[in-house]
Design an enzyme around this catalytic site. Structure first.
Site, PDB file in Angstrom:
ATOM      1  N   ASP A  73       0.931  -1.301  -0.066  1.00  0.00           N
ATOM      2  CA  ASP A  73       0.072   0.002  -0.034  1.00  0.00           C
ATOM      3  C   ASP A  73       1.050   1.336  -0.048  1.00  0.00           C
ATOM      4  OD1 ASP A  73      -2.508   1.725   0.370  1.00  0.00           O
ATOM      5  OD2 ASP A  73      -2.049   1.847   2.463  1.00  0.00           O
ATOM      6  N   ASP A 123      -1.482  -0.313   6.059  1.00  0.00           N
ATOM      7  CA  ASP A 123      -1.788   0.334   7.272  1.00  0.00           C
ATOM      8  C   ASP A 123      -3.311   0.285   7.577  1.00  0.00           C
ATOM      9  OD1 ASP A 123      -3.221   3.454   7.008  1.00  0.00           O
ATOM     10  OD2 ASP A 123      -2.420   2.514   5.227  1.00  0.00           O
ATOM     11  N   ASP A 168      -0.072   5.019   0.885  1.00  0.00           N
ATOM     12  CA  ASP A 168      -0.351   6.302   1.505  1.00  0.00           C
ATOM     13  C   ASP A 168      -0.621   5.755   3.008  1.00  0.00           C
ATOM     14  OD1 ASP A 168      -0.793   8.236  -0.231  1.00  0.00           O
ATOM     15  OD2 ASP A 168      -2.699   7.163  -0.815  1.00  0.00           O
TER      16      ASP A 168
END
Length: 218
Positions: free
Chosen positions: A7, A179, A9
Protein backbone atom coordinates in the site's frame (compact mmCIF):
# COMPACT_ATOMS: atom_id res chain seq x y z
CA UNK A 1 9.61 -14.90 -7.88
CA UNK A 2 7.25 -13.98 -5.04
CA UNK A 3 5.12 -10.87 -5.22
CA UNK A 4 5.78 -8.10 -2.67
CA UNK A 5 2.79 -5.75 -2.61
CA UNK A 6 2.78 -2.40 -0.85
CA UNK A 7 0.00 0.00 0.00
CA UNK A 8 1.21 3.57 -0.50
CA UNK A 9 -0.49 6.14 1.71
CA UNK A 10 0.45 5.95 5.39
CA UNK A 11 2.44 2.80 4.62
CA UNK A 12 5.41 3.71 2.42
CA UNK A 13 4.59 7.39 2.98
CA UNK A 14 4.25 9.18 6.31
CA UNK A 15 1.04 10.76 5.06
CA UNK A 16 -1.72 10.48 2.46
CA UNK A 17 -0.83 11.61 -1.07
CA UNK A 18 -4.46 12.06 -2.13
CA UNK A 19 -5.25 14.29 0.85
CA UNK A 20 -2.04 16.27 0.39
CA UNK A 21 -2.73 16.73 -3.33
CA UNK A 22 -6.07 18.30 -2.44
CA UNK A 23 -4.39 20.65 0.03
CA UNK A 24 -1.79 21.55 -2.58
CA UNK A 25 -4.43 22.36 -5.21
CA UNK A 26 -6.24 24.58 -2.73
CA UNK A 27 -3.03 26.40 -1.81
CA UNK A 28 -2.32 26.97 -5.52
CA UNK A 29 -5.78 28.40 -6.13
CA UNK A 30 -6.96 25.68 -8.52
CA UNK A 31 -9.95 24.86 -6.33
CA UNK A 32 -12.07 26.81 -3.88
CA UNK A 33 -9.90 26.51 -0.79
CA UNK A 34 -12.59 26.47 1.91
CA UNK A 35 -15.02 24.18 0.09
CA UNK A 36 -12.31 21.78 -1.01
CA UNK A 37 -10.66 21.68 2.40
CA UNK A 38 -13.96 20.86 4.12
CA UNK A 39 -14.81 18.09 1.67
CA UNK A 40 -11.27 16.74 1.76
CA UNK A 41 -11.44 16.41 5.55
CA UNK A 42 -14.90 14.84 5.42
CA UNK A 43 -13.88 12.16 2.93
CA UNK A 44 -10.63 11.50 4.81
CA UNK A 45 -12.58 10.89 8.02
CA UNK A 46 -15.00 8.61 6.19
CA UNK A 47 -12.06 6.61 4.84
CA UNK A 48 -10.65 6.01 8.30
CA UNK A 49 -14.11 5.18 9.65
CA UNK A 50 -14.65 2.60 6.91
CA UNK A 51 -17.69 4.46 5.54
CA UNK A 52 -16.18 6.09 2.45
CA UNK A 53 -18.46 6.32 -0.59
CA UNK A 54 -15.71 5.70 -3.14
CA UNK A 55 -17.77 6.85 -6.13
CA UNK A 56 -18.66 10.16 -4.47
CA UNK A 57 -15.06 10.64 -3.41
CA UNK A 58 -13.71 10.00 -6.90
CA UNK A 59 -16.16 12.46 -8.45
CA UNK A 60 -14.80 15.01 -5.99
CA UNK A 61 -11.10 14.17 -6.27
CA UNK A 62 -10.98 13.81 -10.07
CA UNK A 63 -12.86 17.04 -10.79
CA UNK A 64 -9.71 19.22 -10.70
CA UNK A 65 -8.11 16.94 -13.31
CA UNK A 66 -11.10 17.55 -15.56
CA UNK A 67 -11.10 21.31 -15.04
CA UNK A 68 -7.49 22.13 -15.92
CA UNK A 69 -5.18 21.52 -18.91
CA UNK A 70 -2.90 18.50 -18.75
CA UNK A 71 0.27 20.61 -19.05
CA UNK A 72 -0.76 22.75 -16.09
CA UNK A 73 -1.53 19.69 -14.00
CA UNK A 74 1.76 17.99 -14.86
CA UNK A 75 3.78 21.07 -13.91
CA UNK A 76 1.94 21.29 -10.60
CA UNK A 77 2.39 17.56 -9.98
CA UNK A 78 6.16 17.84 -10.38
CA UNK A 79 6.26 20.54 -7.71
CA UNK A 80 3.86 18.61 -5.50
CA UNK A 81 6.01 15.48 -5.52
CA UNK A 82 9.20 17.43 -4.88
CA UNK A 83 7.79 19.65 -2.15
CA UNK A 84 5.25 17.51 -0.32
CA UNK A 85 5.92 13.85 -1.17
CA UNK A 86 9.67 13.41 -1.17
CA UNK A 87 9.94 14.66 2.44
CA UNK A 88 7.48 11.97 3.64
CA UNK A 89 9.00 9.01 1.77
CA UNK A 90 10.06 6.88 4.72
CA UNK A 91 13.71 5.72 4.79
CA UNK A 92 12.67 2.45 6.42
CA UNK A 93 10.23 1.92 3.56
CA UNK A 94 13.08 2.22 1.09
CA UNK A 95 15.07 -0.33 3.11
CA UNK A 96 12.10 -2.72 3.11
CA UNK A 97 11.62 -2.34 -0.64
CA UNK A 98 15.30 -2.89 -1.36
CA UNK A 99 15.30 -6.04 0.77
CA UNK A 100 12.52 -7.51 -1.36
CA UNK A 101 14.27 -6.36 -4.52
CA UNK A 102 17.50 -8.05 -3.43
CA UNK A 103 15.54 -11.25 -2.76
CA UNK A 104 14.35 -11.21 -6.37
CA UNK A 105 10.72 -10.47 -5.55
CA UNK A 106 8.40 -8.69 -7.96
CA UNK A 107 7.52 -5.30 -6.48
CA UNK A 108 4.04 -3.79 -6.80
CA UNK A 109 2.30 -0.77 -5.29
CA UNK A 110 -1.48 -0.97 -5.04
CA UNK A 111 -3.38 2.14 -4.01
CA UNK A 112 -6.82 3.69 -4.18
CA UNK A 113 -5.26 7.07 -4.99
CA UNK A 114 -5.44 7.88 -8.67
CA UNK A 115 -2.64 7.01 -11.07
CA UNK A 116 -2.00 10.61 -12.11
CA UNK A 117 -0.87 11.44 -8.57
CA UNK A 118 0.81 8.14 -7.72
CA UNK A 119 2.75 7.14 -10.86
CA UNK A 120 5.68 9.50 -10.18
CA UNK A 121 5.70 8.43 -6.53
CA UNK A 122 6.05 4.77 -7.51
CA UNK A 123 8.89 5.84 -9.79
CA UNK A 124 10.61 7.58 -6.88
CA UNK A 125 10.55 4.29 -4.99
CA UNK A 126 11.92 2.48 -8.04
CA UNK A 127 8.81 0.30 -8.31
CA UNK A 128 7.78 -0.47 -11.87
CA UNK A 129 4.39 -2.03 -11.24
CA UNK A 130 1.52 0.15 -10.02
CA UNK A 131 -2.15 -0.59 -9.60
CA UNK A 132 -4.03 2.66 -8.93
CA UNK A 133 -7.45 4.08 -9.65
CA UNK A 134 -7.44 5.17 -13.30
CA UNK A 135 -8.82 8.57 -14.30
CA UNK A 136 -10.69 8.35 -17.60
CA UNK A 137 -9.31 10.38 -20.52
CA UNK A 138 -10.72 11.67 -23.78
CA UNK A 139 -8.83 13.59 -26.46
CA UNK A 140 -5.87 14.15 -24.17
CA UNK A 141 -7.89 15.53 -21.26
CA UNK A 142 -9.24 13.94 -18.13
CA UNK A 143 -13.01 13.59 -18.03
CA UNK A 144 -13.49 13.56 -14.25
CA UNK A 145 -14.74 9.96 -14.43
CA UNK A 146 -13.05 6.69 -13.51
CA UNK A 147 -11.85 4.11 -16.03
CA UNK A 148 -12.59 0.60 -14.80
CA UNK A 149 -12.80 -0.62 -11.22
CA UNK A 150 -11.38 1.69 -8.53
CA UNK A 151 -8.61 -0.04 -6.58
CA UNK A 152 -10.33 0.32 -3.23
CA UNK A 153 -11.28 -2.41 -0.73
CA UNK A 154 -12.56 -5.40 -2.80
CA UNK A 155 -11.61 -3.47 -5.91
CA UNK A 156 -7.97 -3.99 -5.00
CA UNK A 157 -8.55 -7.74 -5.14
CA UNK A 158 -10.31 -7.45 -8.51
CA UNK A 159 -7.60 -5.26 -10.00
CA UNK A 160 -4.83 -7.49 -8.64
CA UNK A 161 -6.48 -10.60 -10.11
CA UNK A 162 -6.53 -8.87 -13.49
CA UNK A 163 -2.87 -7.91 -13.09
CA UNK A 164 -1.90 -11.47 -12.15
CA UNK A 165 -3.60 -12.84 -15.25
CA UNK A 166 -1.84 -10.37 -17.54
CA UNK A 167 1.58 -10.96 -15.96
CA UNK A 168 1.11 -14.72 -15.53
CA UNK A 169 1.85 -14.61 -11.84
CA UNK A 170 0.14 -15.96 -8.75
CA UNK A 171 0.07 -15.27 -5.03
CA UNK A 172 2.39 -18.09 -3.98
CA UNK A 173 4.74 -16.64 -1.37
CA UNK A 174 3.15 -13.21 -1.71
CA UNK A 175 3.32 -10.44 0.90
CA UNK A 176 1.14 -7.37 1.34
CA UNK A 177 2.03 -4.43 3.57
CA UNK A 178 -0.74 -2.04 4.62
CA UNK A 179 -1.77 0.34 7.38
CA UNK A 180 -5.53 0.26 6.82
CA UNK A 181 -8.48 -1.94 7.73
CA UNK A 182 -9.87 -0.98 4.31
CA UNK A 183 -7.27 -3.36 2.88
CA UNK A 184 -8.49 -6.43 4.75
CA UNK A 185 -9.98 -8.02 1.59
CA UNK A 186 -6.50 -8.14 0.03
CA UNK A 187 -4.61 -8.85 3.26
CA UNK A 188 -6.76 -11.98 3.60
CA UNK A 189 -5.76 -13.18 0.10
CA UNK A 190 -1.96 -13.08 0.30
CA UNK A 191 0.25 -15.65 2.03
CA UNK A 192 2.00 -13.09 4.23
CA UNK A 193 -0.18 -10.17 5.40
CA UNK A 194 1.79 -7.53 7.32
CA UNK A 195 0.24 -4.63 9.22
CA UNK A 196 2.38 -1.48 8.99
CA UNK A 197 1.79 1.23 11.60
CA UNK A 198 -1.82 0.03 11.49
CA UNK A 199 -4.99 1.88 12.33
CA UNK A 200 -6.75 0.59 15.48
CA UNK A 201 -9.11 -1.76 13.64
CA UNK A 202 -6.34 -3.35 11.59
CA UNK A 203 -4.09 -3.61 14.65
CA UNK A 204 -6.80 -5.49 16.51
CA UNK A 205 -7.42 -7.83 13.57
CA UNK A 206 -3.71 -8.45 12.99
CA UNK A 207 -3.15 -9.26 16.65
CA UNK A 208 -6.11 -11.65 16.72
CA UNK A 209 -4.89 -13.44 13.58
CA UNK A 210 -1.21 -13.39 14.61
CA UNK A 211 -0.15 -11.33 11.60
CA UNK A 212 3.14 -9.45 11.94
CA UNK A 213 2.79 -5.83 13.01
CA UNK A 214 5.70 -3.58 12.08
CA UNK A 215 6.57 0.10 12.06
CA UNK A 216 8.36 1.99 9.32
CA UNK A 217 8.28 5.21 11.34
CA UNK A 218 9.90 4.33 14.66
Amino acid sequence: MALAIFDLDNTLLAGDSDYLWGQFLAAEGLVDAEEYANENVRFYRDYHAGTLDIDAFLRFSLRPLRDHPRATLEALRARFVAELIEPIMLPAARTLIEGHRAAGDTLLIITATNAFVTAPIANRFGIEHLIATLPAEENGRFTGETAGVPSFRDGKVTRLQDWLAVHRQDLAGSSFYSDSHNDLPLLERVEHPIAVDPDPRLRETAAARHWPIISLRN
